[in-house]
Design a protein around this motif. Sequence first.
Motif, PDB file in Angstrom:
ATOM      1  N   UNK A  21      26.986  40.359  29.247  1.00  0.00           N
ATOM      2  CA  UNK A  21      25.867  39.888  29.051  1.00  0.00           C
ATOM      3  C   UNK A  21      26.695  38.803  27.583  1.00  0.00           C
ATOM      4  N   UNK A  22      27.617  39.612  26.600  1.00  0.00           N
ATOM      5  CA  UNK A  22      27.686  39.265  25.245  1.00  0.00           C
ATOM      6  C   UNK A  22      28.959  37.842  25.330  1.00  0.00           C
ATOM      7  N   UNK A  23      30.164  38.001  26.578  1.00  0.00           N
ATOM      8  CA  UNK A  23      31.344  37.459  26.851  1.00  0.00           C
ATOM      9  C   UNK A  23      31.607  36.487  27.310  1.00  0.00           C
ATOM     10  N   UNK A  24      29.991  35.292  26.575  1.00  0.00           N
ATOM     11  CA  UNK A  24      30.545  33.666  26.703  1.00  0.00           C
ATOM     12  C   UNK A  24      31.676  33.208  26.308  1.00  0.00           C
ATOM     13  N   UNK A  56      17.812  32.105  36.213  1.00  0.00           N
ATOM     14  CA  UNK A  56      18.328  33.628  36.432  1.00  0.00           C
ATOM     15  C   UNK A  56      19.118  33.142  37.574  1.00  0.00           C
ATOM     16  N   UNK A  57      19.672  32.519  38.028  1.00  0.00           N
ATOM     17  CA  UNK A  57      20.221  31.577  38.669  1.00  0.00           C
ATOM     18  C   UNK A  57      21.954  31.528  38.252  1.00  0.00           C
ATOM     19  N   UNK A  58      21.662  31.836  37.371  1.00  0.00           N
ATOM     20  CA  UNK A  58      23.132  32.179  36.725  1.00  0.00           C
ATOM     21  C   UNK A  58      23.382  33.043  35.869  1.00  0.00           C
ATOM     22  N   UNK A  59      24.278  34.094  35.692  1.00  0.00           N
ATOM     23  CA  UNK A  59      24.816  34.812  35.409  1.00  0.00           C
ATOM     24  C   UNK A  59      24.845  34.856  33.858  1.00  0.00           C
ATOM     25  N   UNK A  60      24.085  35.761  32.970  1.00  0.00           N
ATOM     26  CA  UNK A  60      24.195  35.267  31.329  1.00  0.00           C
ATOM     27  C   UNK A  60      25.655  34.340  30.587  1.00  0.00           C
TER      28      UNK A  60
END
Length: 455
Positions: free
Chosen positions: A61-64, A389-393
Amino acid sequence: MSNTNATASALAFGSMQPTLNILCDIYGFLAAASLVTLIYLVKFIAFDETLSLGTKLTWRAVSNKFNVTLLIGEVSLIGYYAFEAVHLYDDESRTSLYAVAAYICLANLQACLMWYTWLRGEAIFDIVLPGLPPFMKVMVPAATVFLYIPSVISVIAAFMGSNNILKSIYRIMTAVSGLLLLLFDVIVCVSFSIYLRKAAETVALLKSDQTRFRITCFYGLITSFFEGVAICGYVFALTRASVMQYQIVMAVVRVFMICGLMSLVLLKVALHRQKEAAKAVRVHSALHSSHSSSVPRSNSHIHYVARRLLWHLSAAMASCFPQHRVLSLEACAKHTHADAYLNSLPFAVLSHTGVPAAIVDPAMLYANDAALRLFKYSESEFIGMPSRLTARPEDRDARECAMGGVGSSGFSVGYSGKRVAKDGTVLMIEQAVLWNVVGDSGVVGQAAGLVGVKE
């Protein structure tokens, strides 16, 4: 004679000791300030951007790419100051491991500054100078490679000893990497300045409020200014005759480095605050509106949306993907069964309301049968669902940048990226066309034709 030289060196070092202590204290303070910034950044990512929005705190969730780039930059900056503080007392006649570590941390820092600015500004470059992104996609990785070459040379010198050839190669590679960084900063300054100067015109062309782009330009210009001053200061330091003068100038240069990275952290915070403010405005408007916020799904509305989508899809696909060419524009305008025709297409067609730069959390407005099968939703589940919501965080920032960068041409070709189905299946989009859906009041939504998808 050797005793005389040793005595002279000892006296010289003793005379510099007070100044070196002051410089060491300065680097200690800068390292502490960088550590505080890192702690704040971690707190902001974990709480403000994740937990406060109801998202489970996981590495995914945080590792973009934006978060990882900033975190690596902050850690590298702390290491750079710490190793430089120790390196002050090193023997200048040889390359120590502390110096090598400092060079590697500096290369990491410069690469992170460049990549973060490029990732945030890619859509702006495409709007201002459409021919620039292909050049930048080559230049940024090439500059990154050149940034690490001096570090590799310093490693060789530390373990095998320095010589004139290594010193010459080191100076040349340092000069080349510095010129590439300076060229990058000049391109950023020119592109962002053009965008800010013609902001009104750009907004008129895009038919949307590009507040996020203006924020990116503002902080991007500040970062490039600090980077440019740091590079010029480094060149000036190299012209100093004495070691002490060089160290004093470099201390000032390193202050500008922390300012440059802090401005990118502030950019991230400002973009988040802007998104939250826009969301609050939207919620307030919804609460005081006499109309339902749900997406209407009457047969007449479906046909109206489908015909509009079909017309724009034909305009984009005719020149981009001739193998998937749909009806002519004239036929689309008169088509009485547009929804049925879109459902017969072999690829997914979907759209959402508004433009990400103007509307927070756009909702899905339309999906043909192929899109519903691909994303594994029923029509009632998919329509009205937030399109994010069609893409991961970790993929949502890249998706938003792509949708925000459709540009004044009205459509964008060659998009690739990742999406996620209802059951968690990752969908790899290899070929797609994105376009703005234009109504009587301007851009009323955006849509995509996912021509090539792999699960």
